[in-house]
Design a protein around this motif. Structure first.
Motif, PDB file in Angstrom:
ATOM      1  N   ARG A 196      -3.389  17.495   7.973  1.00  0.00           N
ATOM      2  CA  ARG A 196      -2.740  18.769   8.222  1.00  0.00           C
ATOM      3  C   ARG A 196      -2.259  18.858   9.668  1.00  0.00           C
ATOM      4  NH1 ARG A 196      -4.616  23.421   5.488  1.00  0.00           N
ATOM      5  NH2 ARG A 196      -5.655  24.089   7.382  1.00  0.00           N
ATOM      6  N   SER A 197      -0.962  19.180   9.837  1.00  0.00           N
ATOM      7  CA  SER A 197      -0.391  19.269  11.185  1.00  0.00           C
ATOM      8  C   SER A 197       0.950  19.981  11.116  1.00  0.00           C
ATOM      9  CB  SER A 197      -0.165  17.857  11.749  1.00  0.00           C
ATOM     10  OG  SER A 197       0.598  17.929  12.934  1.00  0.00           O
TER      11      SER A 197
ATOM     12  N   LEU B 174       2.721   6.317  10.285  1.00  0.00           N
ATOM     13  CA  LEU B 174       1.813   5.192  10.004  1.00  0.00           C
ATOM     14  C   LEU B 174       0.798   5.029  11.143  1.00  0.00           C
ATOM     15  CD1 LEU B 174       0.833   2.884   8.279  1.00  0.00           C
ATOM     16  CD2 LEU B 174       2.610   1.418   9.292  1.00  0.00           C
ATOM     17  N   GLU B 175       1.272   5.204  12.367  1.00  0.00           N
ATOM     18  CA  GLU B 175       0.339   5.153  13.512  1.00  0.00           C
ATOM     19  C   GLU B 175      -0.790   6.174  13.301  1.00  0.00           C
ATOM     20  OE1 GLU B 175       2.154   5.936  17.306  1.00  0.00           O
ATOM     21  OE2 GLU B 175       0.230   5.887  18.349  1.00  0.00           O
ATOM     22  N   ARG B 176      -0.411   7.399  12.977  1.00  0.00           N
ATOM     23  CA  ARG B 176      -1.414   8.452  12.776  1.00  0.00           C
ATOM     24  C   ARG B 176      -2.340   8.109  11.613  1.00  0.00           C
ATOM     25  NH1 ARG B 176       0.770  14.348  11.175  1.00  0.00           N
ATOM     26  NH2 ARG B 176       1.421  13.135   9.357  1.00  0.00           N
ATOM     27  N   PHE B 177      -1.774   7.514  10.570  1.00  0.00           N
ATOM     28  CA  PHE B 177      -2.598   7.174   9.402  1.00  0.00           C
ATOM     29  C   PHE B 177      -3.715   6.199   9.783  1.00  0.00           C
ATOM     30  CE2 PHE B 177      -3.939   5.704   5.322  1.00  0.00           C
ATOM     31  CZ  PHE B 177      -3.686   6.749   4.454  1.00  0.00           C
ATOM     32  N   CYS B 178      -3.407   5.254  10.709  1.00  0.00           N
ATOM     33  CA  CYS B 178      -4.433   4.283  11.115  1.00  0.00           C
ATOM     34  C   CYS B 178      -5.648   4.996  11.702  1.00  0.00           C
ATOM     35  CB  CYS B 178      -3.867   3.295  12.132  1.00  0.00           C
ATOM     36  SG  CYS B 178      -2.628   2.198  11.411  1.00  0.00           S
ATOM     37  N   TYR B 179      -5.421   6.078  12.425  1.00  0.00           N
ATOM     38  CA  TYR B 179      -6.538   6.826  13.016  1.00  0.00           C
ATOM     39  C   TYR B 179      -7.143   7.834  12.043  1.00  0.00           C
ATOM     40  CZ  TYR B 179      -5.175   4.947  17.567  1.00  0.00           C
ATOM     41  OH  TYR B 179      -4.889   4.103  18.608  1.00  0.00           O
ATOM     42  N   GLU B 180      -6.317   8.394  11.156  1.00  0.00           N
ATOM     43  CA  GLU B 180      -6.748   9.517  10.306  1.00  0.00           C
ATOM     44  C   GLU B 180      -6.931   9.121   8.847  1.00  0.00           C
ATOM     45  OE1 GLU B 180      -7.432  12.508  11.798  1.00  0.00           O
ATOM     46  OE2 GLU B 180      -6.999  11.380  13.609  1.00  0.00           O
ATOM     47  N   ALA B 181      -6.949   7.798   8.582  1.00  0.00           N
ATOM     48  CA  ALA B 181      -7.044   7.339   7.187  1.00  0.00           C
ATOM     49  C   ALA B 181      -8.242   7.962   6.482  1.00  0.00           C
ATOM     50  CB  ALA B 181      -7.155   5.814   7.138  1.00  0.00           C
ATOM     51  N   ASN B 182      -9.320   8.105   7.211  1.00  0.00           N
ATOM     52  CA  ASN B 182     -10.540   8.617   6.588  1.00  0.00           C
ATOM     53  C   ASN B 182     -10.760  10.094   6.904  1.00  0.00           C
ATOM     54  OD1 ASN B 182     -11.201   5.983   5.493  1.00  0.00           O
ATOM     55  ND2 ASN B 182     -11.585   5.402   7.605  1.00  0.00           N
ATOM     56  N   ALA B 183      -9.705  10.764   7.360  1.00  0.00           N
ATOM     57  CA  ALA B 183      -9.784  12.200   7.677  1.00  0.00           C
ATOM     58  C   ALA B 183      -8.524  12.874   7.173  1.00  0.00           C
ATOM     59  CB  ALA B 183      -9.938  12.390   9.181  1.00  0.00           C
ATOM     60  N   GLY B 184      -8.321  12.838   5.860  1.00  0.00           N
ATOM     61  CA  GLY B 184      -7.157  13.481   5.264  1.00  0.00           C
ATOM     62  C   GLY B 184      -6.181  12.494   4.657  1.00  0.00           C
ATOM     63  N   GLY B 185      -6.240  11.225   5.071  1.00  0.00           N
ATOM     64  CA  GLY B 185      -5.369  10.209   4.482  1.00  0.00           C
ATOM     65  C   GLY B 185      -5.947   9.716   3.155  1.00  0.00           C
ATOM     66  N   ARG B 186      -5.084   9.154   2.323  1.00  0.00           N
ATOM     67  CA  ARG B 186      -5.519   8.657   1.014  1.00  0.00           C
ATOM     68  C   ARG B 186      -4.628   7.491   0.602  1.00  0.00           C
ATOM     69  NH1 ARG B 186      -4.162   9.565  -4.305  1.00  0.00           N
ATOM     70  NH2 ARG B 186      -2.337  10.758  -3.674  1.00  0.00           N
TER      71      ARG B 186
ATOM     72  N   LEU C   8       0.859  -1.188   0.000  1.00  0.00           N
ATOM     73  CA  LEU C   8       0.000   0.000   0.000  1.00  0.00           C
ATOM     74  C   LEU C   8       0.891   1.232   0.000  1.00  0.00           C
ATOM     75  CD1 LEU C   8      -2.545  -1.015   2.801  1.00  0.00           C
ATOM     76  CD2 LEU C   8      -2.988  -0.939   0.330  1.00  0.00           C
ATOM     77  N   VAL C   9       0.593   2.169  -0.893  1.00  0.00           N
ATOM     78  CA  VAL C   9       1.266   3.474  -0.880  1.00  0.00           C
ATOM     79  C   VAL C   9       0.279   4.476  -0.299  1.00  0.00           C
ATOM     80  CG1 VAL C   9       2.371   5.261  -2.261  1.00  0.00           C
ATOM     81  CG2 VAL C   9       2.624   2.840  -2.907  1.00  0.00           C
ATOM     82  N   LEU C  10       0.676   5.140   0.782  1.00  0.00           N
ATOM     83  CA  LEU C  10      -0.238   6.003   1.533  1.00  0.00           C
ATOM     84  C   LEU C  10       0.210   7.451   1.459  1.00  0.00           C
ATOM     85  CD1 LEU C  10      -0.445   3.774   4.772  1.00  0.00           C
ATOM     86  CD2 LEU C  10      -1.867   3.635   2.705  1.00  0.00           C
ATOM     87  N   ASP C  11      -0.719   8.306   1.049  1.00  0.00           N
ATOM     88  CA  ASP C  11      -0.439   9.743   0.996  1.00  0.00           C
ATOM     89  C   ASP C  11      -1.016  10.375   2.261  1.00  0.00           C
ATOM     90  OD1 ASP C  11      -0.241  12.411   0.508  1.00  0.00           O
ATOM     91  OD2 ASP C  11      -1.435  12.394  -1.348  1.00  0.00           O
ATOM     92  N   ASP C  12      -0.135  10.822   3.149  1.00  0.00           N
ATOM     93  CA  ASP C  12      -0.617  11.433   4.397  1.00  0.00           C
ATOM     94  C   ASP C  12      -0.432  12.950   4.378  1.00  0.00           C
ATOM     95  OD1 ASP C  12       2.149  11.463   4.682  1.00  0.00           O
ATOM     96  OD2 ASP C  12       2.139  10.748   6.766  1.00  0.00           O
TER      97      ASP C  12
END
Ligand code: GUN
Ligand code: FE
Length: 425
Positions: free
Chosen positions: A390-391, A401-413, A382-386
């Motif tokens: 915004r931070s 990656l930890e943050r992406f697990c929580y924010e995947a559907n709030a800014g992650g793609r 998986l290639v993840l655009d984080d």
């Protein structure tokens, strides 16, 4: 589209073991013939000529496995979660599944499920269909075309069903045997898996017949186990001959190898049942969002993890409300914290790296050498655009990656997905 042999440049992160993530920032993940050749801080000269997929600045992680998902339930996802399991099955689930006798309905519904699964973070899935063979084969055809890898089950149920959703015992076994013969070598990516719904749906005779099929045909098996307290009481009434719910599967040959077995939930497994699961190597598909939404309970994941049991993670759609495996990872951690705080302080919470391990290496091992970037593993990526999260905070790769697990559907793609080295999108 990249095909089978290529290098991805990016911030590469994977499970170095059950408790730890490894990362190489601005590194190179080399794939040769669909298999991982290695992760390198500098590109070795021998790979200088192969295609370079430049994903600089993006996260690159192993593919996620949804080890328990009901394709026909996707249509009513996010609704009907006001009931507990047995009432939910009778009120919402069985009437919906009965509709899959109609192939036109199945086509419309499975097109949506398969399309959304293809575009999700899931690279491999272990899927329940319905008891209908034609609709299940249609589902297999559609999944095959995506390039995702999956096991798909024609469900067996010969008691306690609903109008239009119950089989004759002998017919169920005959249909299953024919379906296995027809589909086991038909596809490259898609394989059949025996799928007795759960003990309350299957007579002893059907369970024994399925156990014999498992041994004779060497195909894997999936079902449900110890999800809900009323369900467990019901199984004790239905099967007085069994020492526990898990024993109903054991004594009917359904956990016998060499083909693998996987049981969803195991929220309330007793010491005896845990011994059975561990002794047979049976996988547990943990489904935390379903267990919360159907008010089933919280599985003792820390206990299973520390015992070294075979664990995987599932969405259990539509017990869980969506296909997001990032959300499943986050909920594994959240619920384990609640269990630690409210139920049993001797079982420490699961960490994000541990939950990622379960969702990648854990579920991946059901399929073979899958789920990490060690050389020789199938290249599920998986290639993840984080960049849309915004931070002002600067994080290392593991914490992104930890943050992406929580924010995947709030800014992650999810920017790109590969299965066994083949690009899906
Ligand atoms: N137990 C038997 N059938 C089902 C199902 O469809 N979903 C869940 N969550 N549990 C089950
Ligand atoms: Fe389920």
């Amino acid at each position: 589209m990249a095909e089978k042999t290529f290098t991805i440049k990016g911030d590469i992160v994977w499970s170095a073991g059950p408790t730890e993530l490894a990362a190489v920032k601005d590194g190179y993940l080399v794939v040769v013939d669909g298999l991982v050749a290695g992760v390198f801080p500098e590109l070795p000269a021998e790979y200088a000529d192969i295609e370079l997929v430049d994903k600089t600045g993006m996260l690159v992680m192993p593919g996620l496995v949804d080890a328990h998902v009901h394709a026909p339930q996707y249509a009513f996802r996010g609704t009907g979660l006001d009931l507990e399991l047995l009432d939910w099955l009778n009120t919402y689930t069985f009437p919906e599944e009965a509709k899959y006798a109609d192939l036109d309905y199945a086509e419309r519904a499975y097109d949506i499920f398969v399309d959304d699964l293809k575009n999700s973070e899931t690279c491999r899935a272990i899927v329940f269909g319905t008891l209908h063979v034609p609709a299940t084969e249609m589902l297999m055809d559609k999944l095959e075309a995506t390039g995702l890898k999956s096991y798909v089950g024609k469900v067996n149920m010969d008691r306690n069903g609903a109008p239009g959703l119950e089989e004759d015992t002998r017919q169920s076994l005959a249909d299953t045997e024919q379906w296995l013969a027809d589909t086991r070598d038909r596809y490259e990516n898609t394989k059949p898996i025996l799928t007795p719904r759960f003990t309350p749906s299957c007579t002893d005779e059907l369970m024994e017949g399925i156990g014999k099929l498992k041994a004779a045909q060497n195909v894997p098996l999936q079902s449900h186990l110890s999800e809900n307290l009323s369900e467990i009481d019901w199984v004790a009434e239905l099967c007085p001959w069994a020492s526990c719910y898990g024993d109903t599967y054991l004594q009917t040959g359904q956990l016998a190898g060499p083909a693998k077995s996987i049981m969803a939930h195991c929220v309330y497994s007793t010491t005896n049942e845990v011994e059975i699961l561990k002794g047979t190597g049976c996988y547990i598909a943990l489904c935390p969002e379903s267990n919360a939404d159907l008010a089933s309970g919280i599985a003792p994941v820390r206990m299973y993890f520390d015992l070294g049991m075979n664990l995987a993670l599932g969405s259990d759609v539509a017990g869980g409300p969506h296909l997001s495996m990032f959300s499943a990872i986050a909920h594994t951690v959240s619920l384990s914290k609640l269990r630690w705080r409210c139920v049993d302080e001797s079982l420490k919470p699961i960490t994000i790296p541990e939950a990622i391990y379960i969702a990648t290496v854990g579920g991946g091992s059901f399929f073979g050498k899958v789920g990490t970037f060690e050389p020789g593993f199938e290249a599920d990526i998986l290639v993840l655009d984080d960049s849309g999260i915004r931070s002002t905070v600067d994080l290392d790769t593991q914490h992104r990656l930890e943050r992406f697990c929580y924010e995947a559907n709030a800014g992650g793609r999810v920017d790109a997905k590969f299965v066994a080295g083949r690009q899906i999108f």
